[in-house]
Each structure stands twice: as structure tokens, then as C-alpha cells.
Design an enzyme around this catalytic site. Sequence first.
Site, mmCIF file in Angstrom:
data_model
loop_
_atom_site.group_PDB
_atom_site.id
_atom_site.type_symbol
_atom_site.label_atom_id
_atom_site.label_comp_id
_atom_site.label_asym_id
_atom_site.label_seq_id
_atom_site.Cartn_x
_atom_site.Cartn_y
_atom_site.Cartn_z
ATOM 1 N N LYS A 298 0.865 -1.187 0.000
ATOM 2 C CA LYS A 298 0.000 0.000 0.000
ATOM 3 C C LYS A 298 0.893 1.224 0.000
ATOM 4 O O LYS A 298 2.012 1.183 0.519
ATOM 5 C CB LYS A 298 -0.887 0.027 1.248
ATOM 6 C CG LYS A 298 -2.145 0.839 1.073
ATOM 7 C CD LYS A 298 -3.144 0.089 0.214
ATOM 8 C CE LYS A 298 -4.522 0.685 0.274
ATOM 9 N NZ LYS A 298 -5.520 -0.248 -0.256
ATOM 10 N N ASP B 22 -6.646 4.214 -5.049
ATOM 11 C CA ASP B 22 -7.233 4.066 -3.719
ATOM 12 C C ASP B 22 -7.932 5.395 -3.431
ATOM 13 O O ASP B 22 -8.276 6.125 -4.373
ATOM 14 C CB ASP B 22 -6.123 3.729 -2.705
ATOM 15 C CG ASP B 22 -6.661 3.149 -1.409
ATOM 16 O OD1 ASP B 22 -6.974 1.963 -1.366
ATOM 17 O OD2 ASP B 22 -6.775 3.907 -0.427
#
Length: 418
Positions: A106, A146
Site C-alpha cells: 500500500k 485508492d
Amino acid sequence: MSDEVNPFSSLQRQVEEAVQYVDVTEGMLQRLKSPERVLETNLTVEMDDGSTEVFTAYRSQFNGDRGPYKGGIRYHPDVNREEVKALSGWMAYKTAVAGVPLGGAKGGIVIDPSEYSESELERVTRSFATELRPLIGVDQDIPAPDVNTGQREMNWIKDTYETLENTTEPGVITGKAIENGGSEGRVEATGRSTVLAAREAFDYRDEDIADATVAVQGYGNAGWITAKLVEELGATVVAVSDSSGGIYDAAGLDPVAVKEHKRNTGSVVGYQGADDEISNDELLTLDVDLLVPAALGNVIDADLAGDVEADVISEAANGPITPDADDVLEGKDVIVIPDILANAGGVTVSYFEWVQNRQRFHWSEERVNDELESIIVDQFWNLVDAYESHDLPSFRVAAYVIALQRIDDAAEEFGPWP
Ligand code: NAD
């Protein structure tokens, strides 16, 4: 940040609980609780007025034992190292529980994108892509959109990477526009897996989802698609909400008409076809058969969990239920389909996008949806099998048991080195 809401502590607590049921060494447990590496970088970027500004950015590569690291990049003022580490871990466990051959990662930049022009955001993104270049690659680490990032940012990252590497490599990024090598079915994928997993959970309870009443918190991509698809299966969507509040109608709402209203007015609130307006907390505690949190993390804490009346919760959002709330729900016999399976449709279709890019071949939407359905259905019943055969306390623990076992099995094949 208290321990309870520190997302990295939550992740470690979930791993520790599940690891009791998996035969892993102490060394492997440490490996499974922390990222392999975290890039922290300060991007110095020129603003439109000629001044410079510095933005802190992160990329956490949690685990690559099962394949290239995979995970999104978010732009938000609250991005921080602990959160990025936790989110990268959840990605590693999500790809493992979905059974797709990828690891977890991430990234994020500490920025409020609404305060910057498009050309400033492009320079920030290309600067980050330059820092990421040694880490990413079609076989190394594959970013995706995201919070507050989308196809535009992914195209900038892909173009920067391809320019620096003197190549064309669409599979270095997923979440691309179809014209740039994106996949059919990606936009609907998260809501689709949320509904497929819920359908199987009702089947497990010897019930039919067509008879279910449903409440959905959050009416963005994941929430609205969930409402639409569950209604197509015959269920009755009685309540939906967004950040402005919620609406309720015992006879059922029309998800498409509600979406149209939100598109025109900015919110689901004020939709003429609803009986009542309700708060988000009222929505979460409605007496419905299926509850779908599809907005933020930590919305159901231990206090609120005591009032939850749903029989099945399918977590479209990441981490909507705190670990303490999980304990309360276990005591109430609520089936919680954990986020790492329920919303795994997104990463699964990202995986299909990567496969298509590598094949330089485009799949039909029908093929994407069929392949997604077979993965989610198979993995749901694997979860039931683990839950029953190990007599586990919850489906969430079962999902972590499966994921930890799969990562441990992969790591065991190659062993530590040198
Ligand atoms: P989105 O931005 O499209 O929608 C978010 C929705 O939540 C909006 O309707 C917003 O109004 C609502 N919301 C925000 N704050 C709220 C609050 N305080 N109370 C109630 N509603 C609130 O986001 P999305 O893509 O639909 O993602 C939703 C969740 O699903 C997130 O947790 C995300 O991490 C997770 N998720 C999404 C995907 C995906 O592919 N989109 C994949 C995996 C997980």
C-alpha cells in the site's frame, strides 16, 4: 492515536488471534506481523506560482512470498506510516484469502488533493513515481487507485515508469481506463464480490438472499453497486446512507433511482421515494437480514455492536468493525463476512487486468464476471470449511487462518536465505 484505533495494532491483533490455529514458527510469526520494507520519501515539488512544497509519501511492501506486491496508492492529509503499514498487511492477507498469486502493498501521499491544481498534482504524482521506480514493476510491485486517486493518477505513474524504463508495460499498474489496458467489470467488482459472498452466506444459513432485507452504509462505488446487485437478486434494500445521513423505506428503495438522486443533488438524503430519514448509527442498528458497511473503517465499535440486529454483515469497506466489536458480534451469533473476502472482488479483477496485460489480450465482461464468481464462491466455502473443521470463533479468524497458512506454505517452499 489510541491502541484500539491504531490500524497497525488492529492488524497485529488479528494475526495473533488467528496464528493460534496455524502451525508457524516464532520467526515466521514475526515476519507475518510486519512489512518487509517501507519506503518513506519527501517529494520536493514546484508549485504553479514557482514556490516549492515538500510532501511526505510512503510505500509499504508487506509480503511478497506468494507473488508481486499489490496495493493502492491514496492521497489524503491523514495518510501516515502506521496506516500504510496496516493497509499493506490487509492487502497481503486479502490476496492470499482470494487465492490470487500476489502479495500485499500500500502507498500514500500526505496531501489534500482538493487544494492543488491538476498540473501540481501531476508533478507530485510523477515525482512519487520516480521514487517508486526501483521498487515497482510488472513482476515486482503493482500499484492501483485508492482513496482520492483514479485512472488519471495511474496513467501518470505508468507513463513515468514506461518513460524511465524505455518500455511499454501496462501491467505495472491496474485500475487503468479500458482504452489503456483496463479490465471490463473492474468498476462493479467490489460490490459484486460483497453480494456474491453474502448470497453464499445466506445459502450456508439455509436461507435465500432473495428474501432478505438489506441496509447499505455508504453510497459510493462499493455501496451503490452492492445495492443494485443485491436488488437484482430479489432482495429488498430498505435503507442506504452517505456522509450526509440515511434514508429508509420498509417497502424497499429503488437503488438506481437513489443513485440518480445522489448524482443530481450530491446525497441520498432528500430522495422522494423514501419514507423516513435516519442517521448512520440508526442504519447500522436496523433490524435487517443483511448489513453492508461500505463507507469507512471503525464505524461499528463495541458499544454499537451491542445494538446490531442484522444476521449477516458483508464488509464492503475495509476494517468497518473494530476488534472489540468483533468479540461482541461473535457472542450474538452474527455471521461477519470479513473484508478480506467480501471486498476481494476489486483486487481479484485487478489481478485479471494484470493477467490480460501480460497476455496482451482483452477478456469479455461475461468472462471476467464468471471467473470472479467462481473464485469468490470457492473461497467462501473454503472459509466455511476452515471455520467448521478447526471450530474457529468467527469467519474473520477463519479467513486469517487460511491466509496465514497459504503465505507460510509459500515461504516454507523456499526457506530463509542466505
Ligand atoms: P467512495 O468514495 O466511492 O464512496 C464512499 C461513500 O461513503 C460515499 O457515499 C460517502 O458519502 C460515504 N461516506 C463517507 N463518510 C461517511 C460517513 N461518515 N458516514 C456514512 N457514509 C460516509 O468509496 P468506495 O470506493 O465505494 O469505497 C468504500 C469503502 O470500500 C472503503 O472502505 C474502501 O476502502 C472499500 N473498498 C473499495 C474498493 C473499491 O474497489 N472501490 C475495494 C476494496 C475496498
